[in-house]
Design a protein around this motif. Sequence first.
Motif, short mmCIF file in Angstrom:
data_model
loop_
_atom_site.label_atom_id
_atom_site.label_comp_id
_atom_site.label_asym_id
_atom_site.label_seq_id
_atom_site.Cartn_x
_atom_site.Cartn_y
_atom_site.Cartn_z
N ALA A 30 15.76 4.02 5.49
CA ALA A 30 17.06 3.65 6.07
C ALA A 30 17.47 4.57 7.22
O ALA A 30 18.24 4.17 8.10
CB ALA A 30 18.13 3.68 4.98
N GLN A 31 16.98 5.81 7.23
CA GLN A 31 17.32 6.76 8.30
C GLN A 31 16.38 6.63 9.50
O GLN A 31 16.47 7.36 10.46
CB GLN A 31 17.26 8.21 7.78
N GLY A 32 15.41 5.72 9.43
CA GLY A 32 14.49 5.51 10.53
C GLY A 32 13.26 6.41 10.49
O GLY A 32 12.51 6.48 11.46
N VAL A 33 13.02 7.10 9.35
CA VAL A 33 11.86 7.98 9.22
C VAL A 33 10.67 7.18 8.71
O VAL A 33 10.78 6.43 7.73
CB VAL A 33 12.17 9.15 8.26
N THR A 34 9.55 7.31 9.37
CA THR A 34 8.33 6.61 8.97
C THR A 34 7.62 7.42 7.90
O THR A 34 7.45 8.64 8.03
CB THR A 34 7.39 6.41 10.18
N HIS A 35 7.19 6.73 6.84
CA HIS A 35 6.49 7.38 5.73
C HIS A 35 5.12 6.76 5.54
O HIS A 35 4.93 5.56 5.77
CB HIS A 35 7.28 7.20 4.42
N GLN A 39 1.33 5.10 -2.60
CA GLN A 39 2.12 4.18 -3.42
C GLN A 39 3.15 3.49 -2.52
O GLN A 39 3.84 4.15 -1.74
CB GLN A 39 2.87 4.96 -4.52
N PRO A 40 3.31 2.17 -2.65
CA PRO A 40 4.35 1.51 -1.85
C PRO A 40 5.72 1.86 -2.43
O PRO A 40 5.84 2.14 -3.62
CB PRO A 40 4.03 0.03 -2.01
N PRO A 41 6.76 1.87 -1.61
CA PRO A 41 8.09 2.19 -2.11
C PRO A 41 8.61 1.05 -2.99
O PRO A 41 8.27 -0.11 -2.79
CB PRO A 41 8.93 2.34 -0.85
N VAL A 42 9.44 1.41 -3.97
CA VAL A 42 10.00 0.41 -4.87
C VAL A 42 11.17 -0.28 -4.18
O VAL A 42 12.06 0.38 -3.63
CB VAL A 42 10.47 1.10 -6.19
N GLY A 43 11.16 -1.61 -4.19
CA GLY A 43 12.28 -2.37 -3.64
C GLY A 43 12.35 -2.39 -2.12
O GLY A 43 13.39 -2.69 -1.55
N GLN A 44 11.29 -2.07 -1.45
CA GLN A 44 11.28 -2.05 0.01
C GLN A 44 9.92 -2.55 0.47
O GLN A 44 8.90 -2.27 -0.15
CB GLN A 44 11.53 -0.63 0.52
N SER A 45 9.88 -3.28 1.57
CA SER A 45 8.60 -3.79 2.06
C SER A 45 7.83 -2.66 2.75
O SER A 45 8.42 -1.77 3.37
CB SER A 45 8.83 -4.95 3.02
N ALA A 46 6.52 -2.74 2.62
CA ALA A 46 5.66 -1.73 3.24
C ALA A 46 4.47 -2.42 3.87
O ALA A 46 4.02 -3.48 3.41
CB ALA A 46 5.20 -0.73 2.19
N GLN A 47 3.95 -1.84 4.92
CA GLN A 47 2.78 -2.38 5.60
C GLN A 47 1.54 -1.72 5.02
O GLN A 47 1.45 -0.49 4.93
CB GLN A 47 2.88 -2.09 7.10
N GLU A 48 0.57 -2.54 4.62
CA GLU A 48 -0.68 -2.01 4.08
C GLU A 48 -1.62 -1.73 5.24
O GLU A 48 -1.91 -2.60 6.05
CB GLU A 48 -1.28 -3.07 3.14
N LEU A 49 -2.10 -0.50 5.34
CA LEU A 49 -2.97 -0.10 6.44
C LEU A 49 -4.43 -0.30 6.04
O LEU A 49 -4.80 -0.12 4.88
CB LEU A 49 -2.73 1.36 6.82
N GLU A 50 -5.24 -0.65 7.02
CA GLU A 50 -6.67 -0.81 6.76
C GLU A 50 -7.33 0.56 6.71
O GLU A 50 -7.07 1.42 7.54
CB GLU A 50 -7.33 -1.64 7.86
N THR A 51 -8.17 0.74 5.72
CA THR A 51 -8.93 1.99 5.61
C THR A 51 -10.39 1.64 5.40
O THR A 51 -10.73 0.53 5.00
CB THR A 51 -8.45 2.83 4.41
#
Length: 141
Positions: A30-35, A39-51
């Motif tokens: 919510a503060q604009g910080v990229t993580h 583990q994906p965050p609970v209740g928030q969408s996350a982008q899965e990166l290719e490895t």
Amino acid sequence: MRWMILAATLTLAAGSTASQAAQIYKWVDAQGVTHFDAQPPVGQSAQELETQKAVTPPPPPPVRTESSQEQQTVDAKVKKQIAAQEAKRKEYCETQRTNLAQLQNNPRVREEVNGEFRRFTEEERQARIAEVKKSIDDTCN
């Protein structure tokens, strides 16, 4: 020497690809910080990166050479020596336990010195009992 180089190369290759095998997720809070996290965050969408997926190399085949036969011969010799030492240790422990029983159960213990028998004093007998007990504790347990 070649085996050591091969083993070191395989270890480095496995170690470098193992860290790339995990799934990584990216999200912005919510503060604009990229993580980035495993583990994906609970209740928030996350982008899965290719490895890159780790490729496990097949284990090298066992080498059967004359040196293996020599090693087996040496191993057998060492095992035989260890078994002989263990048998001597067991015999020593049995003798020490017998000596301890005789010292504890017989207050009139004698010792041969220069062809003559001499009786232990009570202090000598108690000291000898302590020595034998320590020897048993150090060697036989």
